[in-house]
Design an enzyme around this catalytic site. Structure first.
Site, PDB file in Angstrom:
ATOM      1  N   THR A   1       0.810  -1.220   0.000  1.00 40.87           N
ATOM      2  CA  THR A   1       0.000   0.000   0.000  1.00 40.87           C
ATOM      3  C   THR A   1       0.843   1.271   0.000  1.00 40.87           C
ATOM      4  O   THR A   1       0.362   2.352  -0.328  1.00 40.87           O
ATOM      5  CB  THR A   1      -0.928  -0.014   1.234  1.00 40.87           C
ATOM      6  OG1 THR A   1      -1.879   1.038   1.129  1.00 40.87           O
ATOM      7  CG2 THR A   1      -0.153   0.140   2.533  1.00 40.87           C
ATOM      8  N   LYS A   2       2.115   1.150   0.344  1.00 40.04           N
ATOM      9  CA  LYS A   2       2.981   2.324   0.434  1.00 40.04           C
ATOM     10  C   LYS A   2       3.292   2.940  -0.925  1.00 40.04           C
ATOM     11  O   LYS A   2       3.742   4.086  -0.992  1.00 40.04           O
ATOM     12  CB  LYS A   2       4.278   1.969   1.165  1.00 40.04           C
ATOM     13  CG  LYS A   2       4.096   1.540   2.612  1.00 40.04           C
ATOM     14  CD  LYS A   2       3.486   2.647   3.466  1.00 40.04           C
ATOM     15  CE  LYS A   2       3.452   2.255   4.946  1.00 40.04           C
ATOM     16  NZ  LYS A   2       2.919   3.338   5.794  1.00 40.04           N
ATOM     17  N   ASP A   3       3.042   2.205  -2.004  1.00 39.13           N
ATOM     18  CA  ASP A   3       3.220   2.799  -3.335  1.00 39.13           C
ATOM     19  C   ASP A   3       2.378   4.060  -3.478  1.00 39.13           C
ATOM     20  O   ASP A   3       2.783   5.033  -4.131  1.00 39.13           O
ATOM     21  CB  ASP A   3       2.780   1.808  -4.420  1.00 39.13           C
ATOM     22  CG  ASP A   3       3.778   0.680  -4.633  1.00 39.13           C
ATOM     23  OD1 ASP A   3       4.781   0.619  -3.900  1.00 39.13           O
ATOM     24  OD2 ASP A   3       3.534  -0.144  -5.529  1.00 39.13           O
TER      25      ASP A   3
END
Length: 345
Positions: free
Chosen positions: A44-46
């Site tokens: 999810t950090k993208d």
């Protein structure tokens, strides 16, 4: 041409949801997992890496020879390094010594310079990865410090993308959202959007045993006695991030290393989903929550599965690591035989 992109950054977002059928079968609600591992950086950090860096570009803070600096437990670093490759920036990352060697190798493979810092020191200790990143950013000319723990754009990335995706995917029928808390951005941004759509949606934050976030939410005070070492990476904190909007959270559930580890492996065995350690943590939180809260057949629960299990092969998916923690011998689900490997002599 369809499904064709100019570069890998075009694949960020619009991740799928899949129904959880077996692990949560005792819960009458319909349970879906949002698989953030389908982002190109497998987490999810993208979303925040792209959003924050592109915002810095719009403000003129980044140019061709700029350096991006950040504190990370792994996933944010992968995402920032990936974005920096495409954008043409140098990447410097400070990580804790809890970070497994394969994660550090991954970061270096993506061109990042990595500083390894002690995990079990106070956040304001000059050796902590928070302080090391801040020092490097201050000493490095033409640098931008992402500062995900205290950056409102962390929240905004999920307000703009994750929350709307969940609302659309569930056709507005979501009743409960469970998400792990580290920086707080995923939970807060998604919760902010969903609460605006329907304030009755229950937002449940998942905290680690050894973190201060749950007790701070309940009392408004930091309880230092809560702090102790734990193994789940990227979840819980010994400081209060401003990217965590406590007023958007209805309740926190605290989970421990052992049960989260079992649950992670159970999800792989029964749902064929190779998720990261936090995948087990958020699922364990739902099961604990269900013991004191009633669900109905009309409830629709969404669990955010933050990343992919490939980054935890030598940790939670390793029989040796599990045994070193004492987890396999104490496995309440009696999976010891399933987890064993037979050697032919």
């Amino acid at each position: 041409m369809s499904n064709v992109y100019d570069n890998i950054l075009g694949l960020i977002g619009n991740t799928p949801m899949v129904k959880i059928n077996t692990v949560t079968k005792e819960i009458p609600a319909t349970v879906y997992a949002k698989l953030e591992s389908y982002n190109p950086g497998h987490s999810t950090k993208d979303r925040i890496a792209l959003h924050i860096i592109e915002n810095a570009e719009k403000k003129g803070l980044l140019r061709e020879d700029s350096v991006v600096v950040e504190t990370t437990s792994g996933n944010t670093g992968f995402s920032i390094a990936m974005v920096c490759i495409i954008k043409g920036y140098k990447c410097i990352l400070a990580v804790s010594d809890k970070t497994k060697p394969e994660k550090i190798a991954y970061l270096k493979a993506l061109g990042a310079t990595v500083y390894i810092c002690p995990a079990n020191v106070p956040a304001d200790d000059p050796r902590s990865y928070y302080e090391v990143a801040k020092r490097i950013a201050s000493e490095t000319p033409n640098s931008v410090y992402i500062n995900q723990y205290f950056n409102e754009l962390n929240i905004d990335a999920h307000y703009q993308t994750t929350g709307p995706e969940i609302w659309e995917q569930t056709q507005g029928k979501i009743t409960h959202l469970f998400a792990c808390t580290g920086t707080g951005g995923t939970l807060s941004g998604s919760a902010k959007f969903l609460k605006e759509k329907n304030p009755d949606i229950k937002i449940i934050g998942v905290d680690a045993d050894g973190s201060i976030l749950k007790s701070y939410h309940e009392t408004g005070e930091i309880h230092k006695e809560d702090v102790h070492p734990y193994q789940i990476e990227g979840m819980g904190k010994n400081l209060i991030p401003s990217a965590l909007l406590f007023d958007k959270v209805d309740e926190f559930v605290r989970v421990n290393d052992e049960m989260s580890a079992y649950r992670t492996r159970e999800i792989a065995l029964k749902e064929a989903i190779m998720g990261g350690y936090t995948t087990g943590a958020v699922t364990q939180a739902l099961l604990q929550y269900s013991q004191s809260h009633e669900f109905s057949e009309n409830d629709l629960v969404v669990l955010i599965y933050p990343d992919h299990g490939s980054r935890y092969i030598t940790k939670v998916y390793s029989d040796k690591w599990m045994a070193e923690q004492g987890f396999v011998n104490n496995c309440v689900h009696n999976y010891d035989e399933v987890f064993k490997t037979e050697f032919i002599k």
